[in-house]
Design a protein around this motif. Sequence first.
Motif, PDB file in Angstrom:
ATOM      1  N   ASN A 106     -12.618 -12.690   4.317  1.00 39.18           N
ATOM      2  CA  ASN A 106     -12.899 -13.768   5.058  1.00 39.18           C
ATOM      3  C   ASN A 106     -12.035 -15.036   4.898  1.00 39.18           C
ATOM      4  N   LYS A 107     -11.363 -15.275   3.777  1.00 42.20           N
ATOM      5  CA  LYS A 107     -10.621 -16.177   3.629  1.00 42.20           C
ATOM      6  C   LYS A 107      -9.239 -15.890   4.375  1.00 42.20           C
ATOM      7  N   LEU A 108      -8.794 -14.737   4.101  1.00 39.98           N
ATOM      8  CA  LEU A 108      -7.404 -14.049   4.660  1.00 39.98           C
ATOM      9  C   LEU A 108      -7.653 -14.318   6.340  1.00 39.98           C
ATOM     10  N   TYR A 109      -8.673 -13.643   6.870  1.00 40.07           N
ATOM     11  CA  TYR A 109      -8.780 -13.804   8.253  1.00 40.07           C
ATOM     12  C   TYR A 109      -8.742 -15.160   8.878  1.00 40.07           C
ATOM     13  N   GLN A 110      -9.466 -16.278   8.025  1.00 44.23           N
ATOM     14  CA  GLN A 110      -9.565 -17.746   8.333  1.00 44.23           C
ATOM     15  C   GLN A 110      -8.323 -18.383   8.314  1.00 44.23           C
ATOM     16  N   ASP A 111      -7.666 -18.253   7.161  1.00 45.73           N
ATOM     17  CA  ASP A 111      -6.527 -19.066   6.768  1.00 45.73           C
ATOM     18  C   ASP A 111      -5.385 -18.218   6.744  1.00 45.73           C
ATOM     19  N   GLY A 112      -5.072 -17.093   6.945  1.00 44.22           N
ATOM     20  CA  GLY A 112      -3.816 -16.253   6.846  1.00 44.22           C
ATOM     21  C   GLY A 112      -3.421 -16.234   8.156  1.00 44.22           C
ATOM     22  N   VAL A 172      -1.174  -0.616   6.271  1.00 43.68           N
ATOM     23  CA  VAL A 172      -1.112  -1.669   5.559  1.00 43.68           C
ATOM     24  C   VAL A 172      -0.775  -2.913   6.368  1.00 43.68           C
ATOM     25  N   ASN A 173      -1.379  -4.001   6.309  1.00 50.97           N
ATOM     26  CA  ASN A 173      -1.478  -5.090   6.995  1.00 50.97           C
ATOM     27  C   ASN A 173      -0.863  -6.089   6.208  1.00 50.97           C
ATOM     28  N   LEU A 174       0.312  -6.791   6.758  1.00 53.24           N
ATOM     29  CA  LEU A 174       1.129  -7.932   5.953  1.00 53.24           C
ATOM     30  C   LEU A 174       0.637  -9.244   6.444  1.00 53.24           C
ATOM     31  N   TYR A 175       0.145  -9.984   5.659  1.00 56.30           N
ATOM     32  CA  TYR A 175      -0.122 -11.391   5.867  1.00 56.30           C
ATOM     33  C   TYR A 175       0.531 -12.408   5.093  1.00 56.30           C
ATOM     34  N   LEU A 176       0.787 -13.819   5.633  1.00 60.25           N
ATOM     35  CA  LEU A 176       1.304 -14.761   5.020  1.00 60.25           C
ATOM     36  C   LEU A 176       0.073 -15.617   4.582  1.00 60.25           C
ATOM     37  N   PHE A 177      -0.008 -16.093   3.543  1.00 64.77           N
ATOM     38  CA  PHE A 177      -1.312 -16.679   3.134  1.00 64.77           C
ATOM     39  C   PHE A 177      -0.793 -17.869   2.145  1.00 64.77           C
ATOM     40  N   GLU A 228      -0.714  -7.559   0.938  1.00 62.48           N
ATOM     41  CA  GLU A 228      -0.806  -6.504   1.630  1.00 62.48           C
ATOM     42  C   GLU A 228      -2.398  -6.071   1.659  1.00 62.48           C
ATOM     43  N   VAL A 229      -2.680  -5.870   2.996  1.00 60.79           N
ATOM     44  CA  VAL A 229      -4.153  -5.447   3.132  1.00 60.79           C
ATOM     45  C   VAL A 229      -4.043  -4.158   3.545  1.00 60.79           C
ATOM     46  N   PHE A 230      -4.706  -3.158   2.614  1.00 61.79           N
ATOM     47  CA  PHE A 230      -4.787  -1.660   2.817  1.00 61.79           C
ATOM     48  C   PHE A 230      -6.049  -1.337   3.361  1.00 61.79           C
ATOM     49  N   VAL A 231      -5.903  -0.644   4.709  1.00 57.43           N
ATOM     50  CA  VAL A 231      -7.025  -0.226   5.776  1.00 57.43           C
ATOM     51  C   VAL A 231      -7.044   1.432   5.364  1.00 57.43           C
TER      52      VAL A 231
END
Length: 86
Positions: free
Chosen positions: A16-22, A35-40, A46-49
Motif C-alpha cells: 500500500n505504501k509503495l503504490y501510494q508514495d512510490g 520484478v518491478n523497480l520502484y523509487l521510494f 524491487e517488487v517480486f511478482v
Amino acid sequence: MTWGEFNKLSLDKKINKLYQDGTFIMSIRYYEYKVNLYLFGNFYLEVFVNHKHACIEKILLLDTNHSRMKFYSDQIKLPAIFNTQP
C-alpha cells in the motif's frame, strides 16, 4: 521513511505504501518473477511478482551488487551511484 522503517511493515502495508508514495521505474523478468523497480523516497525497491500465482511475494531493497543490475542498466540510465562497472 527510511528503509529500516519500511522493512518493518507487513507485506500488505509495504504494498500500500509503495503504490501510494512510490514511483514505478521499470520491470524485468527474472526466473519465475516479474520484478518491478520502484523509487521510494531516496532508495530503490524491487517488487517480486509471481505472475503464475498473481501475487507479490517479496519487496527488497535494490542490491546494487546483484547480477540483476545488468538487466536494469541495459534498459535505463540509473544514477552514477548505481554504476557497477569498474
